[in-house]
Motif scaffolding. Sequence first.
Motif, short mmCIF file in Angstrom:
data_model
loop_
_atom_site.label_atom_id
_atom_site.label_comp_id
_atom_site.label_asym_id
_atom_site.label_seq_id
_atom_site.Cartn_x
_atom_site.Cartn_y
_atom_site.Cartn_z
N GLN A 174 -9.38 -0.42 4.44
CA GLN A 174 -9.89 1.02 5.16
C GLN A 174 -8.54 2.12 5.18
N GLU A 175 -7.52 1.19 5.07
CA GLU A 175 -6.36 1.68 4.66
C GLU A 175 -5.91 2.29 3.42
N CYS A 176 -5.88 1.32 2.43
CA CYS A 176 -5.93 1.97 0.93
C CYS A 176 -7.24 2.56 0.55
N ALA A 177 -8.28 2.81 1.07
CA ALA A 177 -9.64 3.75 1.23
C ALA A 177 -9.04 4.77 1.82
N GLN A 178 -8.32 5.51 2.09
CA GLN A 178 -8.02 6.78 3.67
C GLN A 178 -6.58 6.80 1.92
N LYS A 179 -5.85 6.40 1.46
CA LYS A 179 -4.83 6.70 0.25
C LYS A 179 -5.05 7.44 -0.51
N MET A 180 -6.62 6.44 -1.16
CA MET A 180 -7.38 7.26 -2.47
C MET A 180 -7.98 8.14 -1.72
N GLN A 181 -7.78 8.50 -1.01
CA GLN A 181 -8.25 10.22 -0.11
C GLN A 181 -7.92 10.85 -0.45
N ALA A 182 -6.54 11.14 -0.27
CA ALA A 182 -5.12 11.57 -0.09
C ALA A 182 -4.92 12.24 -1.31
N LEU A 183 -5.27 10.58 -1.84
CA LEU A 183 -4.81 10.82 -4.07
C LEU A 183 -4.98 11.88 -4.48
N VAL A 184 -6.71 11.99 -4.41
CA VAL A 184 -7.56 12.72 -4.46
C VAL A 184 -7.24 14.00 -4.95
N HIS A 185 -6.61 14.75 -4.10
CA HIS A 185 -6.08 16.28 -3.59
C HIS A 185 -4.27 16.20 -4.67
N HIS A 186 -3.65 15.26 -5.21
CA HIS A 186 -2.40 14.81 -5.24
C HIS A 186 -2.08 16.17 -7.43
N PRO A 187 -1.31 16.67 -7.07
CA PRO A 187 -0.52 17.22 -7.57
C PRO A 187 -1.04 16.80 -9.10
N ASP A 188 -0.42 15.62 -10.06
CA ASP A 188 -0.69 15.59 -11.22
C ASP A 188 -2.08 14.99 -11.43
N VAL A 189 -2.50 15.50 -13.08
CA VAL A 189 -4.39 15.77 -13.84
C VAL A 189 -4.02 13.82 -13.40
N LEU A 217 0.79 -0.73 -0.29
CA LEU A 217 -0.45 -0.32 -0.12
C LEU A 217 0.73 1.33 -0.18
N SER A 218 1.88 0.95 0.33
CA SER A 218 3.23 2.17 0.48
C SER A 218 3.28 3.20 -1.39
N LEU A 219 2.74 2.00 -2.41
CA LEU A 219 2.92 2.37 -3.51
C LEU A 219 2.24 2.95 -4.03
N TYR A 220 0.50 3.47 -2.66
CA TYR A 220 -0.13 4.27 -3.40
C TYR A 220 -0.08 5.89 -2.10
N ASP A 221 0.99 6.27 -1.92
CA ASP A 221 1.50 7.34 -1.34
C ASP A 221 1.67 8.42 -2.41
N THR A 222 2.03 9.59 -1.76
CA THR A 222 1.72 10.66 -3.14
C THR A 222 3.36 11.25 -3.53
N GLN A 223 3.87 10.83 -2.44
CA GLN A 223 5.25 11.05 -3.51
C GLN A 223 5.90 9.69 -4.02
N VAL A 224 5.29 8.96 -4.27
CA VAL A 224 5.46 7.48 -5.23
C VAL A 224 5.97 8.21 -6.13
N ALA A 225 6.83 7.39 -7.63
CA ALA A 225 6.77 8.41 -8.73
C ALA A 225 6.01 7.98 -9.60
N LYS A 226 6.19 8.60 -10.52
CA LYS A 226 4.81 8.96 -11.38
C LYS A 226 4.59 7.38 -12.06
N GLU A 227 5.48 7.12 -13.25
CA GLU A 227 5.59 6.05 -13.94
C GLU A 227 4.92 4.70 -12.55
N ILE A 228 5.86 4.89 -11.10
CA ILE A 228 5.20 4.02 -10.47
C ILE A 228 3.74 3.51 -9.98
#
Length: 307
Positions: free
Chosen positions: A282-297, A230-241
């Motif tokens: 639940q943890e993945c759902a929280q990560k998805m909510q955070a990624l909604v605000h990701h700077p990349d379109v 699930l750490s691969l869904y963190d905001t700072q992960v490289a875009k290609e991954i």
Amino acid sequence: MGGARDVGWVAAGLVLGAGACYCLYRLTRGRREARQPRLRPSRSAEDLTDGSYDEGLNAEQLQKLLYLLESTEDPALTERALVTLGNNAAFSANQIVIRELGGIPIVGNMINSPNYSIKEKALNALNNLSVNVENQEIIKVYVNQVCEDVVFSGPLNSAVQMAGLRLLTNMTVTNDHQHMLNSYITDFFHMLLAGNGSTKVQVLKLLLNLSENPAMTEQLFSAQVDSSFLSLYDTQVAKEILLRVLTLFQNLNNCIKMDGHSALKSPFSFPKGSLFSLLYGQECAQKMQALVHHPDVDVKEKVVIIT
């Protein structure tokens, strides 16, 4: 005295005349040679591996190259021959010719070499050959060996491991041979987490191929995957991954929603620690909510589709 001088002048005239004729001969010959291209001499099998042959080899030359691969015990020459063969296998016509010459098993046998560099060159050649669907029917016999002896036994992040992953990725572009990887799916997820950036991207390419096939959905969801996935869904992960792990989630979602895909187990039947339990926890759902605000379109669009 006068007669001698006359003889001298005659001799000089003959020399000058002969010289003029020779110059004229050279001139006309040069013009003929300029008009007629020289024939390229036949090259030996070893010559074909020297890197100077910048055109595709013909069937006779490919046959020489295959014979060389079978007969030589020189590792350096074997490597050069495999590189030459692999480069020529990038041409669709040669993919057929090499198969018809019986070349695929010859290259496939090179996977058995204890020399990692030879293994890598053989896998690269098979990778190019596998672009042809008919060739895949022959290459598929090496899938288990590539998994066990190369991908999961070779050095992590090595060139030979990457070559094996690329071949398996090509072999799973269509659904025909994906089932052969059923018993290795958990291992691919382990490699995904352990590998460097390049390895992660290549493993994800393979997993994405599998995730597009509804027949593979249950196998993927059942895979035991460490929670660090699930750490691969963190905001700072490289875009290609990040984009690829999001696409993996999206593809699996789509397979669940497909009409007639009733063979999928009940959500309650997937064990704890499975990919299913991680993606829909639940943890993945929280990560998805955070990624909604990701700077990349592109990332935001993927998340919106998933959620």
